[in-house]
Write a protein that holds these residues in place. Structure first.
Motif, PDB file in Angstrom:
ATOM      1  N   ILE A   1       4.505  -3.616  -2.298  1.00 39.81           N
ATOM      2  CA  ILE A   1       4.761  -2.595  -3.321  1.00 39.81           C
ATOM      3  C   ILE A   1       5.044  -1.250  -2.663  1.00 39.81           C
ATOM      4  O   ILE A   1       5.988  -0.544  -3.033  1.00 39.81           O
TER       5      ILE A   1
ATOM      6  N   LEU B   1      -4.476   0.001  -4.052  1.00 38.75           N
ATOM      7  CA  LEU B   1      -3.491  -0.917  -4.641  1.00 38.75           C
ATOM      8  C   LEU B   1      -3.914  -2.363  -4.420  1.00 38.75           C
ATOM      9  O   LEU B   1      -3.788  -3.202  -5.318  1.00 38.75           O
TER      10      LEU B   1
ATOM     11  N   SER C   1      -5.314  -6.793 -11.906  1.00 36.06           N
ATOM     12  CA  SER C   1      -4.621  -8.049 -12.168  1.00 36.06           C
ATOM     13  C   SER C   1      -5.390  -8.892 -13.181  1.00 36.06           C
ATOM     14  O   SER C   1      -6.632  -8.919 -13.173  1.00 36.06           O
TER      15      SER C   1
ATOM     16  N   PRO D   1      -5.313   0.098 -12.499  1.00 36.34           N
ATOM     17  CA  PRO D   1      -4.804  -1.195 -12.978  1.00 36.34           C
ATOM     18  C   PRO D   1      -5.571  -2.347 -12.318  1.00 36.34           C
ATOM     19  O   PRO D   1      -6.133  -2.198 -11.234  1.00 36.34           O
TER      20      PRO D   1
ATOM     21  N   THR E   1      -1.954  -3.241 -15.506  1.00 33.55           N
ATOM     22  CA  THR E   1      -1.801  -4.341 -14.556  1.00 33.55           C
ATOM     23  C   THR E   1      -0.932  -3.871 -13.384  1.00 33.55           C
ATOM     24  O   THR E   1      -0.234  -2.846 -13.481  1.00 33.55           O
ATOM     25  N   PRO E   2      -0.924  -4.601 -12.265  1.00 34.41           N
ATOM     26  CA  PRO E   2      -0.046  -4.232 -11.155  1.00 34.41           C
ATOM     27  C   PRO E   2       1.422  -4.180 -11.564  1.00 34.41           C
ATOM     28  O   PRO E   2       2.163  -3.297 -11.117  1.00 34.41           O
ATOM     29  N   GLU E   3       1.817  -5.120 -12.403  1.00 35.54           N
ATOM     30  CA  GLU E   3       3.222  -5.168 -12.837  1.00 35.54           C
ATOM     31  C   GLU E   3       3.576  -3.922 -13.637  1.00 35.54           C
ATOM     32  O   GLU E   3       4.655  -3.330 -13.462  1.00 35.54           O
TER      33      GLU E   3
ATOM     34  N   MET F   1      -6.251  -3.971  -6.855  1.00 34.76           N
ATOM     35  CA  MET F   1      -5.752  -4.510  -8.128  1.00 34.76           C
ATOM     36  C   MET F   1      -5.883  -6.029  -8.142  1.00 34.76           C
ATOM     37  O   MET F   1      -5.936  -6.652  -9.195  1.00 34.76           O
ATOM     38  N   TRP F   2      -5.941  -6.627  -6.939  1.00 41.93           N
ATOM     39  CA  TRP F   2      -6.190  -8.081  -6.796  1.00 41.93           C
ATOM     40  C   TRP F   2      -7.500  -8.323  -6.046  1.00 41.93           C
ATOM     41  O   TRP F   2      -7.729  -9.403  -5.519  1.00 41.93           O
TER      42      TRP F   2
ATOM     43  N   LYS G   1       0.530  -8.053  -0.956  1.00 43.17           N
ATOM     44  CA  LYS G   1       1.179  -7.576  -2.184  1.00 43.17           C
ATOM     45  C   LYS G   1       1.185  -6.054  -2.248  1.00 43.17           C
ATOM     46  O   LYS G   1       2.192  -5.434  -2.627  1.00 43.17           O
ATOM     47  N   ALA G   2       0.063  -5.432  -1.882  1.00 48.63           N
ATOM     48  CA  ALA G   2      -0.026  -3.970  -1.910  1.00 48.63           C
ATOM     49  C   ALA G   2       0.975  -3.340  -0.945  1.00 48.63           C
ATOM     50  O   ALA G   2       1.671  -2.376  -1.289  1.00 48.63           O
TER      51      ALA G   2
ATOM     52  N   PHE H   1       2.046  -1.041 -13.416  1.00 47.46           N
ATOM     53  CA  PHE H   1       1.996   0.102 -12.502  1.00 47.46           C
ATOM     54  C   PHE H   1       3.345   0.302 -11.817  1.00 47.46           C
ATOM     55  O   PHE H   1       3.869   1.424 -11.759  1.00 47.46           O
TER      56      PHE H   1
END
Length: 398
Positions: free
Chosen positions: A251, A223, A312, A310, A185-187, A226-227, A247-248, A189
């Motif tokens: 990060i 990245l 979401s 990853p 998942t992103p978290e 991931m969503w 979000k990407a 990662f």
């Protein structure tokens, strides 16, 4: 004298009548004899990068082109015109702008597949309907097909690509006390990247995540995927201000500020990423599964493992087969003015078939047809095949 002139006119008129009668009969006889004999086979041209000639003619899969020529009575042979990427597209578009061309098949990189280019290419929908590629809808990435579709018409068939997988160094994960698996998942990662950033006793710095500055999609877009995000979607809508890309970028900013990403990231290119991976100072990155697997050849710390990127939990139901990663690809096209459209389509169909795609994969192609990844003759020598299959169906351009 008048009598003689009348006789001359009579014979002249008779001669004209005879000519008008004989010519159609002669033409009909010629047409009948021509219809009864096969057309003289002609040589066609293929305009491509040299790698396409290699993967269709040399290797364990055999010479697919020669086999096709033997099966095609209207074709006597193939003349390859291979060039580098820029000159190749310049030549393709110039050939397609002429009154006619002997180029039956051309190769186009997706970054050149713009709406205005469609005017130079033959729509392929009718060919797909009348003489279809077997199981076309289920075998090729819809994201790639969409990129070659304008106003509902398909102009190119994807043939070669390298979708991005996540790769991680299992030895570094072990050093950092992480699970010996890829983050899912992103978290995870972000967590894994932070924990895999440390300085060894010998003073060498290990970075949790590395990316190439000039391949923006291997660092930023991948990245956002991931969503299921993008900078610009396949319909050319700007979506970089939406949540996935925000979000990407967040990060990226946070990991850079924390030193998880190398400080010289703006100047890092492919060779540097490969060097850092092989030296065991980079824990994770994104690349094609084959490339990341190849890092192990010279790696000082092994194994470097390709895995699914990853994803979401919010989009897992949308992509049960694998994550929506990104990559670029080559497609086969037919110039609109080609003198060999039917032959061009027949060759495209041959290379896109289960047998043709497998042969090219055995010759070194990065396949796009899903069935190839289930063939034991391919998977036996390609241990990352399950990862490649999982991401192939849902890959789209960045």
């Amino acid at each position: 004298r008048k009598s003689m002139q009348s006789i001359k006119r009579f014979f002249l008129l008779l001669l004209v009548v005879c000519i008008l009668i004989v010519l159609p009969l002669s033409a009909a006889g010629d047409a009948e004899s021509t219809a009864g004999s096969p057309a003289t086979p002609k040589e066609i041209q293929i305009l491509s990068h040299r790698v396409h000639q290699s993967i269709t003619t040399v290797g364990d899969g055999g010479d697919v082109i020669s086999e096709w020529v033997q099966e095609t009575p209207t074709v006597s042979g193939v003349a390859w015109n291979t060039q580098e990427i820029g000159p190749l597209h310049d030549r393709l578009f110039r050939e397609a702008s002429l009154n006619s061309t002997d180029v039956a098949v051309g190769f186009i990189l997706n970054t050149y597949a713009l709406p205005r280019v469609a005017n130079l290419l033959e729509p392929l929908n009718e060919y797909l309907e009348k003489n279809p590629i077997d199981d076309f809808e289920n075998q090729f990435s819809q994201g790639f097909v969409d990129t070659m579709t304008f106003d509902g018409k398909i102009y190119g068939i994807p043939m070669r690509a390298a979708p991005n997988a996540l790769w991680y160094n299992e030895a570094i994960f072990k050093e950092a006390g992480l699970p010996l698996r890829a983050p899912e998942t992103p978290e995870e990662f972000v967590e894994f990247a932070r924990k895999a950033t440390f300085k060894r006793a010998d003073g060498s710095q290990v970075y949790g995540y590395g990316l190439q500055s000039h391949y923006y999609y291997t660092g930023v877009v991948v990245l956002a995927r991931m969503w299921d995000g993008d900078f610009i979607d396949t319909q050319y809508n700007i979506v970089c201000n939406q949540a996935p890309m925000v979000k990407a970028m967040t990060i990226m900013q946070e990991l850079y500020a924390e030193g998880v990403i190398p400080p010289n990231v703006a100047s890092i290119q492919h060779a540097e990423i490969q060097r850092m991976a092989e030296q065991g100072i980079l824990a994770m990155g994104f690349s094609s599964p084959g490339k990341s697997y190849g890092y192990n050849v010279n790696a000082s710390m092994k194994p470097i493992v390709p895995a699914n990127p990853p994803m979401s939990e919010s989009i897992q139901a949308m992509y049960p087969q694998g994550p929506p990663t990104c990559g670029e690809y080559w497609a086969m096209v037919i110039p609109k003015n080609s003198a060999f459209k039917d032959e061009g389509w027949d060759l495209i169909k041959k290379l896109s078939s289960a047998e043709g795609a497998l042969a090219m994969a055995l010759n070194g192609n990065s396949p796009l047809r899903a069935s190839v990844f289930e063939e034991s003759s391919f998977t036996t020598n390609v241990p990352y095949a399950p990862v490649a299959l999982a991401i192939a169906k849902n890959t789209r351009v960045p």
